[in-house]
Scaffold this motif. Structure first.
Motif, short mmCIF file in Angstrom:
data_model
loop_
_atom_site.label_atom_id
_atom_site.label_comp_id
_atom_site.label_asym_id
_atom_site.label_seq_id
_atom_site.Cartn_x
_atom_site.Cartn_y
_atom_site.Cartn_z
N SER A 178 -5.52 6.17 -10.81
CA SER A 178 -4.56 5.52 -10.37
C SER A 178 -5.10 4.92 -8.37
CB SER A 178 -2.64 5.27 -10.60
OG SER A 178 -2.78 5.21 -11.31
N ASP A 179 -5.33 6.66 -8.25
CA ASP A 179 -6.00 6.51 -7.32
C ASP A 179 -7.17 5.69 -6.57
OD1 ASP A 179 -5.89 7.84 -3.90
OD2 ASP A 179 -7.62 9.11 -4.87
N VAL A 180 -8.46 6.30 -7.28
CA VAL A 180 -9.87 5.18 -7.57
C VAL A 180 -9.13 3.31 -7.31
CG1 VAL A 180 -11.46 4.37 -8.59
CG2 VAL A 180 -10.90 6.94 -8.85
N ARG A 181 -8.19 2.68 -8.07
CA ARG A 181 -7.97 1.89 -8.26
C ARG A 181 -7.17 1.77 -6.66
NH1 ARG A 181 -9.25 3.58 -12.93
NH2 ARG A 181 -10.26 2.55 -14.20
N ALA A 182 -6.15 1.86 -6.76
CA ALA A 182 -5.94 2.00 -5.16
C ALA A 182 -6.66 1.50 -3.66
CB ALA A 182 -4.90 2.64 -4.97
N ASN A 183 -8.11 3.09 -4.41
CA ASN A 183 -8.27 2.54 -2.99
C ASN A 183 -9.31 1.27 -2.67
OD1 ASN A 183 -7.73 5.30 -2.34
ND2 ASN A 183 -10.42 5.94 -3.75
N ALA A 184 -8.77 0.28 -3.59
CA ALA A 184 -9.68 -1.37 -2.85
C ALA A 184 -8.44 -1.78 -2.16
CB ALA A 184 -9.68 -2.31 -4.62
N LEU A 185 -7.20 -1.22 -2.06
CA LEU A 185 -5.95 -1.90 -1.30
C LEU A 185 -5.72 -0.65 0.17
CD1 LEU A 185 -3.49 -2.08 -4.04
CD2 LEU A 185 -5.08 -3.96 -3.24
N GLY A 186 -6.99 -0.29 -0.03
CA GLY A 186 -6.72 0.48 1.16
C GLY A 186 -5.55 1.65 1.12
N LEU A 187 -4.76 2.21 -0.19
CA LEU A 187 -4.13 2.97 -0.48
C LEU A 187 -4.66 4.41 -1.01
CD1 LEU A 187 -1.63 1.18 -2.35
CD2 LEU A 187 -1.73 1.47 0.27
N GLU A 188 -4.14 5.75 -0.79
CA GLU A 188 -4.68 7.22 -1.24
C GLU A 188 -3.31 7.50 -2.16
OE1 GLU A 188 -5.35 11.41 -0.34
OE2 GLU A 188 -4.53 10.12 1.39
N VAL A 189 -3.45 6.99 -3.27
CA VAL A 189 -1.83 7.68 -4.41
C VAL A 189 -1.60 9.52 -3.96
CG1 VAL A 189 -1.63 8.35 -6.53
CG2 VAL A 189 -2.47 5.55 -6.09
N VAL A 190 -1.40 9.45 -3.54
CA VAL A 190 -0.67 11.35 -3.11
C VAL A 190 -0.26 12.26 -4.66
CG1 VAL A 190 0.72 12.57 -2.00
CG2 VAL A 190 -0.06 10.67 -1.13
N ASP A 191 0.39 11.37 -5.54
CA ASP A 191 0.96 12.05 -7.05
C ASP A 191 2.00 10.88 -7.41
OD1 ASP A 191 1.49 13.97 -8.33
OD2 ASP A 191 3.86 15.26 -7.22
#
Length: 295
Positions: free
Chosen positions: A153-166
């Motif tokens: 999820s973090d890899v795909r959320a990077n496109a939104l400028g987000l970092e998935v922490v947990d």
């Protein structure tokens, strides 16, 4: 009119212009300076900033960790036992420029909606992958699955400028229509495992009992052998003593043996013997034999 009446409005206007050109970035947020919708400044550190009054506007974004709860979805693991799961996600805005460009004016609600879609797709992908069964999802191994969901999820959320922490899976339940059947299947599996365990226990008990019986027979056999050896040695020693005694005084030995025979034959309250008076058994009961033995 004096000068002060002209200066005060001017000072007020200048102060208003200065104040409107200054902005403060809090330590809990990040900010962008926008001019006609275009990004002019990126402020990721707390402190004072300056902008062009009436032209620039400030877009503020949370720099703290945010949370999101996904809706309940159904997944089908490799063993075809459907499960209802939902997740709790912690995330933060990592790149405000990319975040602004990705979500536009939709802000945090659009970002949460897009992130929820990413998480749902990755939950389905990971929990429905080959080799992942419902038992795996319900066991302590689920922590490894949550790590996979978080990484993907973090890899795909990077496109939104987000970092998935947990990412944490919260509830993992069976659909109502499958619950009773699954419960019966689980009970049957546990009964089968219990039967297998009891069979293995009986087998182990039989081995232990057989070993104990064999050990008992070996110990008893060795004890009987040793007893016979000791008895034989005792008999040999007794015979040796008797032979030695006989060689020293044959008459006294005969007398002693006769007294022992009398004691064995006449003991008891009602002993009855029918013998001839001339029998050799009574030799030492006659007066002449008794006197001779006594001498």
């Amino acid at each position: 009119m004096n000068k002060s009446s002209f200066l005060l409005p001017i000072i007020a206007i200048v102060a208003a212009v200065i104040l409107s050109s200054v902005f403060v970035v809090d330590e809990r947020e990040k900010a962008l300076v926008l001019r006609f919708g275009q990004i002019k400044q990126v402020r990721t550190e707390p402190g004072l900033g300056f902008k062009v009054p009436l032209v620039d506007e400030i877009a503020r974004f949370e720099d703290r960790i945010l949370s999101l709860e996904t809706p309940v979805i159904e997944v089908t693991p490799a063993d075809d036992r459907r499960l209802r799961v939902d997740a709790f996600v912690l995330y933060r805005i990592d790149d405000v420029v990319q975040y602004r460009q990705a979500v536009g004016s939709g802000g945090e609600s659009r970002a949460a909606n897009d992130l929820s879609g990413i998480l749902e797709s990755q939950i389905r992908a990971v929990l429905g992958s080959q080799g992942v069964t419902s038992n795996t999802i319900l066991s302590p191994e689920r922590s490894a699955l949550m790590d996979q969901i978080k990484t993907r999820s973090d890899v795909r959320a990077n496109a939104l400028g987000l970092e998935v922490v947990d990412v944490r899976l919260r509830q993992t339940n069976l659909p109502e229509q499958n619950f009773d059947a699954t419960l019966r299947r689980m009970i049957a599996e546990r009964d089968r495992e219990a039967t297998d365990e009891r069979a293995r226990g009986r087998e182990a008990a039989a081995r232990v009992t057989a070993l104990a019986d064999r050990t008992y027979e070996e110990i008893l056999s060795e004890a009987n052998r040793d007893a016979r050896i000791i008895e034989g040695e005792a008999d040999a020693e007794r015979n040796r003593i008797f032979a030695e005694s006989y060689s020293k005084d044959a008459e006294f030995f005969e007398f002693y043996r006769s007294l022992a025979a009398y004691e064995a034959a006449l003991k008891g309250e009602n002993s009855t013997m029918v013998l001839s008076p001339e029998s050799e058994f009574f030799n030492y009961l006659r007066s002449d034999k008794g006197e001779a033995a006594a001498e």
